[in-house]
Design an enzyme around this catalytic site. Structure first.
Site, PDB file in Angstrom:
ATOM      1  N   LYS A   1       2.760  -3.675  11.036  1.00 29.13           N
ATOM      2  CA  LYS A   1       1.461  -3.763  11.727  1.00 29.13           C
ATOM      3  C   LYS A   1       1.686  -4.286  13.128  1.00 29.13           C
ATOM      4  O   LYS A   1       2.641  -5.032  13.370  1.00 29.13           O
ATOM      5  CB  LYS A   1       0.540  -4.741  10.983  1.00 29.13           C
ATOM      6  CG  LYS A   1      -0.934  -4.482  11.212  1.00 29.13           C
ATOM      7  CD  LYS A   1      -1.401  -3.375  10.302  1.00 29.13           C
ATOM      8  CE  LYS A   1      -2.886  -3.209  10.268  1.00 29.13           C
ATOM      9  NZ  LYS A   1      -3.295  -2.443   9.089  1.00 29.13           N
TER      10      LYS A   1
ATOM     11  N   ASN B   1     -15.430   3.534  11.453  1.00 36.58           N
ATOM     12  CA  ASN B   1     -14.813   4.783  11.034  1.00 36.58           C
ATOM     13  C   ASN B   1     -14.885   4.973   9.513  1.00 36.58           C
ATOM     14  O   ASN B   1     -15.318   6.006   9.016  1.00 36.58           O
ATOM     15  CB  ASN B   1     -13.356   4.786  11.537  1.00 36.58           C
ATOM     16  CG  ASN B   1     -12.555   5.953  11.011  1.00 36.58           C
ATOM     17  OD1 ASN B   1     -12.218   5.990   9.835  1.00 36.58           O
ATOM     18  ND2 ASN B   1     -12.273   6.907  11.856  1.00 36.58           N
TER      19      ASN B   1
ATOM     20  N   LYS C   1       0.844  -1.205   0.000  1.00 35.03           N
ATOM     21  CA  LYS C   1       0.000   0.000   0.000  1.00 35.03           C
ATOM     22  C   LYS C   1       0.880   1.256   0.000  1.00 35.03           C
ATOM     23  O   LYS C   1       0.682   2.177  -0.783  1.00 35.03           O
ATOM     24  CB  LYS C   1      -0.885  -0.024   1.249  1.00 35.03           C
ATOM     25  CG  LYS C   1      -2.006   0.987   1.250  1.00 35.03           C
ATOM     26  CD  LYS C   1      -2.734   1.008   2.601  1.00 35.03           C
ATOM     27  CE  LYS C   1      -3.303  -0.352   2.961  1.00 35.03           C
ATOM     28  NZ  LYS C   1      -4.115  -0.292   4.204  1.00 35.03           N
TER      29      LYS C   1
END
Ligand code: GLU
Length: 428
Positions: A104, A219, A92
């Site tokens: 992560k 969100n 990404k």
């Protein structure tokens, strides 16, 4: 199951490798994560008892810069799972041409069972344990599932306490008052909206004639639903983990969001169920039914592995925009491609979040505070550029948008690995 997730994710890379002249070093480096740490996170509970949670941080690859990626609080977090998520972050960031590698982290916990003070102690204890592995030039965490700006604020504060100096650039997604960026909280949805808008325009489709179903009302999902509705799209279904709501005429997203806000438990998590909303201008359906609705666009914005071999054949949407990370498995993608469904990959659709994280980091390092219009404009530009690069490669090579996105990212990573010095230097 979790190890299979990485194998599944790596299939996109294998496919993309056919279109990139990869150096041997790149192949070797991208095979496995660079670093995976597991720490014990001891937390003094309100009862006085000490409970230990498992915490993790994984860096998949940092050729392009320091690690970047969120921290997830979830009962199913484990090292295999995080390795896959770090793998996606690597591609990404490269796709968006950000000067970052992919990482992560997470804690294996059901955060909704903790009091607000327990949650703060957990967040600070996690930072105590991973402090040596993170830093503005090493690895920069951010929010992910069940973590938010309140938690990022505690974490940034704890890191600064450990370092005995103010280090805002160590974590992004902080409250604006603590050096966060405006728009970061709405960045994932805002970026996804740009991708949807851009792709539909290229396909000569008008918002008014386009129906959308969104899985997830967190969100990203809730904000995207509202932005799409404001943009003229017909949002006919949304869901949370307990069920989905559907209206053929289009839902009243504002009312559903107000209901969610009103039922917020303590400002950290929401204790609500969409189907309990008093405004009953909708039908109640299941999450599975939402995924197979006869709509133009389907936007899975919840968890991984939602569209699999089991239900792919039933999907009737024309296009799928992966707002979550990895909601469509590789095998499901093949089935869907055979049915003519176009899939826009998560590493593109949800990249708005990490892109504004990058802007936050730049602001922190330069001691600046940008206006919302500046952030919006830069985000818009970066998203549109990535969309056009992916579309161009997809057309040129006659490959899927997912493979094309990996090709764009892989070319960048490969060039960077070569620039670092590869085997060719030693052989010639
Ligand atoms: N957790 C988000 C993601 O999966 C954001 C990561 C970041 O901002 O670093 O892209």
């Amino acid at each position: 199951m979790s190890a299979e997730l990485l194998e599944d994710a790596r299939r996109a890379l294998d496919e993309a490798s056919k279109f990139v002249d990869l150096s041997e070093d790149a192949v070797e480096q991208l095979k496995r994560p660079e670093l995976s740490v597991k720490v014990s996170v001891p937390v003094r509970m309100d009862s006085g008892e000490l409970t230990t949670f498992a915490g993790y941080r994984v860096r998949y690859n940092t050729a392009m810069g320091p690690g970047k990626g969120g921290i997830r609080y979830h009962s199913e977090v484990d090292i295999d799972h995080l390795q896959t998520l770090a793998f996606w972050m690597t591609f990404k960031c490269a796709l968006m041409n950000l000067p970052y590698g992919g990482a992560k982290g997470g804690v294996q916990v059901d955060p909704k069972r903790l009091s607000r003070l327990e949650l703060e102690r957990l967040s600070r204890a996690y930072i105590n344990k991973v402090a040596d592995f993170i830093g503005p030039d090493r690895d920069i965490p951010a929010p992910d599932m069940y973590t938010n700006e309140i938690i990022m604020g505690w974490m940034a504060d704890q890191f600064s306490t450990i370092k005995r100096s103010f280090v805002p650039g160590v974590i992004t997604g902080k409250p604006v008052a603590l050096g966060g960026s405006v728009l970061r909280d709405r960045a994932t949805a805002t970026g996804a909206y740009v991708v949807i808008d851009e792709m539909l325009r290229a396909r000569e489709r008008r918002p008014e004639d386009t129906t959308v179903a969104i899985q997830g009302f967190g969100n990203a999902g809730a904000e995207l639903a509202e932005q799409l509705q404001n943009g003229g799209y017909q949002v006919v279904a949304v869901s949370d983990s307990k069920g989905a709501v559907y209206s053929a005429q289009g839902l009243d997203i504002k009312t559903l969001r107000d209901f969610k806000e009103k039922n917020s438990s303590d400002g950290v998590y929401h204790a609500y169920q969409l189907t309990d909303c008093e405004d009953k201008n909708f039908e109640q359906i299941s999450n599975q039914e939402l995924l197979t609705l006869d709509v133009d666009l389907l936007a899975p914005a919840a968890l991984e592995n939602q569209i699999t071999e089991e239900n792919a054949e039933e999907v009737r949407a024309e296009m799928i925009f992966e707002v979550a990370n990895g909601p469509v498995t590789a095998s499901a993608s093949e089935i869907l491609a055979g049915q003519g469904v176009e899939i826009v990959p998560g590493i593109l659709v949800n990249a708005g979040g990490v892109t504004v994280s990058y802007f936050e980091w730049v602001q922190n390092r330069r001691g600046e505070r940008w206006e919302e219009s500046q952030v919006r404009e830069r985000l818009d530009k970066k998203m549109r550029r990535a969309v056009s690069e992916v579309e161009e490669v997809a057309q040129k090579e006659d490959i899927s948008l997912t493979t094309a996105a990996y090709v764009v990212a892989l070319r960048r990573i490969n060039a960077t690995i070569e620039a670092h010095g590869t085997v060719d230097y030693y052989q010639s």
